[in-house]
Design an enzyme around this catalytic site. Structure first.
Site, PDB file in Angstrom:
ATOM      1  CB  THR A 194      -0.884   0.024   1.260  1.00 36.10           C
ATOM      2  OG1 THR A 194      -1.639  -1.183   1.312  1.00 36.10           O
ATOM      3  CG2 THR A 194      -1.825   1.217   1.229  1.00 36.10           C
ATOM      4  CE  LYS A 212       1.641   2.172   4.122  1.00 40.95           C
ATOM      5  NZ  LYS A 212       2.092   0.866   3.674  1.00 40.95           N
ATOM      6  CE  LYS A 244      -5.036  -1.050   1.635  1.00 40.35           C
ATOM      7  NZ  LYS A 244      -5.300  -2.275   2.343  1.00 40.35           N
TER       8      LYS A 244
HETATM    9  P1  NAD Z   1       5.817  -6.087   7.488  1.00 41.53           P
HETATM   10  O1  NAD Z   1       6.573  -4.974   8.134  1.00 41.53           O
HETATM   11  O2  NAD Z   1       5.402  -7.271   8.319  1.00 41.53           O
HETATM   12  O3  NAD Z   1       6.649  -6.641   6.229  1.00 41.53           O
HETATM   13  C1  NAD Z   1       7.441  -5.866   5.387  1.00 41.53           C
HETATM   14  C2  NAD Z   1       8.686  -6.686   5.067  1.00 41.53           C
HETATM   15  O4  NAD Z   1       9.482  -5.950   4.129  1.00 41.53           O
HETATM   16  C3  NAD Z   1       9.567  -6.954   6.291  1.00 41.53           C
HETATM   17  O5  NAD Z   1       9.791  -8.349   6.421  1.00 41.53           O
HETATM   18  C4  NAD Z   1      10.858  -6.197   5.978  1.00 41.53           C
HETATM   19  O6  NAD Z   1      12.038  -6.838   6.483  1.00 41.53           O
HETATM   20  C5  NAD Z   1      10.835  -6.180   4.466  1.00 41.53           C
HETATM   21  N1  NAD Z   1      11.666  -5.138   3.863  1.00 41.53           N
HETATM   22  C6  NAD Z   1      11.753  -3.822   4.214  1.00 41.53           C
HETATM   23  N2  NAD Z   1      12.615  -3.186   3.407  1.00 41.53           N
HETATM   24  C7  NAD Z   1      13.064  -4.111   2.522  1.00 41.53           C
HETATM   25  C8  NAD Z   1      13.974  -4.050   1.431  1.00 41.53           C
HETATM   26  N3  NAD Z   1      14.609  -2.924   1.093  1.00 41.53           N
HETATM   27  N4  NAD Z   1      14.214  -5.201   0.748  1.00 41.53           N
HETATM   28  C9  NAD Z   1      13.592  -6.361   1.087  1.00 41.53           C
HETATM   29  N5  NAD Z   1      12.724  -6.464   2.111  1.00 41.53           N
HETATM   30  C10 NAD Z   1      12.469  -5.353   2.813  1.00 41.53           C
HETATM   31  O7  NAD Z   1       4.544  -5.411   6.810  1.00 41.53           O
HETATM   32  P2  NAD Z   1       3.191  -6.133   6.309  1.00 41.53           P
HETATM   33  O8  NAD Z   1       2.177  -6.098   7.385  1.00 41.53           O
HETATM   34  O9  NAD Z   1       3.560  -7.428   5.662  1.00 41.53           O
HETATM   35  O10 NAD Z   1       2.714  -5.064   5.215  1.00 41.53           O
HETATM   36  C11 NAD Z   1       3.297  -5.025   3.917  1.00 41.53           C
HETATM   37  C12 NAD Z   1       2.472  -4.086   3.056  1.00 41.53           C
HETATM   38  O11 NAD Z   1       1.128  -4.563   3.013  1.00 41.53           O
HETATM   39  C13 NAD Z   1       2.387  -2.651   3.593  1.00 41.53           C
HETATM   40  O12 NAD Z   1       2.452  -1.769   2.506  1.00 41.53           O
HETATM   41  C14 NAD Z   1       1.028  -2.597   4.288  1.00 41.53           C
HETATM   42  O13 NAD Z   1       0.477  -1.310   4.326  1.00 41.53           O
HETATM   43  C15 NAD Z   1       0.215  -3.530   3.397  1.00 41.53           C
HETATM   44  N6  NAD Z   1      -0.938  -4.169   4.043  1.00 41.53           N
HETATM   45  C16 NAD Z   1      -0.825  -4.733   5.277  1.00 41.53           C
HETATM   46  C17 NAD Z   1      -1.936  -5.341   5.855  1.00 41.53           C
HETATM   47  C18 NAD Z   1      -1.839  -5.990   7.224  1.00 41.53           C
HETATM   48  O14 NAD Z   1      -2.892  -6.318   7.810  1.00 41.53           O
HETATM   49  N7  NAD Z   1      -0.649  -6.211   7.778  1.00 41.53           N
HETATM   50  C19 NAD Z   1      -3.170  -5.363   5.175  1.00 41.53           C
HETATM   51  C20 NAD Z   1      -3.249  -4.810   3.898  1.00 41.53           C
HETATM   52  C21 NAD Z   1      -2.120  -4.206   3.336  1.00 41.53           C
END
Ligand code: NAD
Length: 288
Positions: free
Chosen positions: A93, A243, A168
């Site tokens: 997102t 966010k 979204k």
């Molecule tokens: P998270 O923080 O659990 O996962 C993000 C991952 O990205 C981490 O494992 C981190 O180590 C990795 N990362 C960061 N920088 C990096 C890089 N340069 N190279 C490789 N890996 C890297 O977050 P999440 O909850 O999995 O959310 C991910 C996305 O999904 C976000 O944009 C969030 O807004 C969206 N989202 C989350 C949810 C939810 O319920 N968690 C729901 C819908 C959308």
């Protein structure tokens, strides 16, 4: 198909595992060793860098925290490193402007790309029941659709580049507003002497009915099982809702949309998330 998967966190970990289950060869990378270990256990092949994961990939999926990181990963490791002609899908997102910029630059380098953010939380990512809102050309959508379908229950073409992100943030702005409204109504009903279950029985078949009430009721023990029944844990964190509301307000300002309730919802979640960022967003009822 050989698919590079960058970002194996709460969401990406489950999504990558579902691509493996669908028979794909998943080339995974994350900065966190624990995420890489979990991906290996799920059948992915892990790499020491995003560039190595992208080399030889016919498709790339990313699930990263924000737009700045998405840009950095695409500039450093995807564009010019994934084979030309690969289909690229960013499921993070992020803001509409960055989504459009990354697609434009990727396509100028011979790739096809979509923005494909998701609705549904960690449980839906693990179960393969996400909804994907997809922005991009018809050709890019046609290539992305079967790959995204392996991770979700619905894959919807929203329109041109960036419209997945637009869908979204408009959806989540509406969700924040009706969750706050639902919480206000239950809190006030109780103060007026109504039993919460009785109010639910009435409102859920009346004109106040909405998803926040009948699918995700913020009152414990009322309606179907929801994070309220689990101490407001395990759903969609208030920090992530904040966010998305910030992204929505940025987008509204950029196009001159009037969103007074969206702005108010952002301020309410900002206050709440200061001390409750990890609490489910329906926990806002505790603040009312
Ligand atoms: P998270 O923080 O659990 O996962 C993000 C991952 O990205 C981490 O494992 C981190 O180590 C990795 N990362 C960061 N920088 C990096 C890089 N340069 N190279 C490789 N890996 C890297 O977050 P999440 O909850 O999995 O959310 C991910 C996305 O999904 C976000 O944009 C969030 O807004 C969206 N989202 C989350 C949810 C939810 O319920 N968690 C729901 C819908 C959308």
């Amino acid at each position: 198909m050989k698919i590079a998967f960058i970002g194996l966190g709460n969401m990406g970990g489950g999504m990558a595992a579902n691509l493996v289950k669908a028979g794909h060869e998943v080339r995974a990378f994350d900065l966190a060793e624990a995420a890489l270990a979990a991906a290996r256990a799920a059948g992915c092949t892990t790499f020491a860098s995003a560039r190595e994961a992208c080399a030889e990939a016919e498709a790339v999926v990313s699930m990263l925290p924000n737009g700045a990181i998405v840009k950095q990963v695409y500039w450093d490791a995807v564009i010019g490193h994934a084979p030309e002609g690969a289909i690229l899908m960013d499921c993070s997102t992020i803001d509409v402007a960055t989504a459009r910029e990354v697609i434009e630059v990727s396509e100028a380098h011979g790739y096809q790309m979509v923005d494909a953010p998701v609705s549904g939380g960690i449980a839906a990512a693990a179960a393969g029941t996400l909804t994907f809102m997809v922005g991009g050309s018809a050709e890019a959508f046609a290539r992305a659709e079967p790959i995204l379908a392996a991770m979700g229950k619905a894959v919807i073409h929203a329109g041109g580049p960036g419209t997945g992100q637009a869908a979204k943030i408009c959806n989540n702005m509406l969700l924040a507003i009706h969750m706050i409204g639902t919480c206000e109504a239950f809190a006030m009903a109780e103060k007026l002497g109504l039993d919460p279950q009785t109010f639910y029985d009435i409102a859920s078949v009346s004109s106040g009915q909405c998803w926040s009430m009948t699918s995700y009721c913020p009152v414990p023990g009322v309606g179907p099982k929801s994070p309220a029944d689990n101490g407001y844990q395990g759903g969609f964190a208030a920090g992530l809702m904040l966010k998305d509301l910030k992204l929505a307000m940025e987008a509204a300002a950029a196009v001159g949309a009037r969103v007074p309730l969206g702005e108010h919802a952002r301020a309410i979640y900002e206050d709440f998330a200061r001390e409750n960022a990890a609490v489910d967003f329906s926990g806002i009822i505790r603040a009312l």
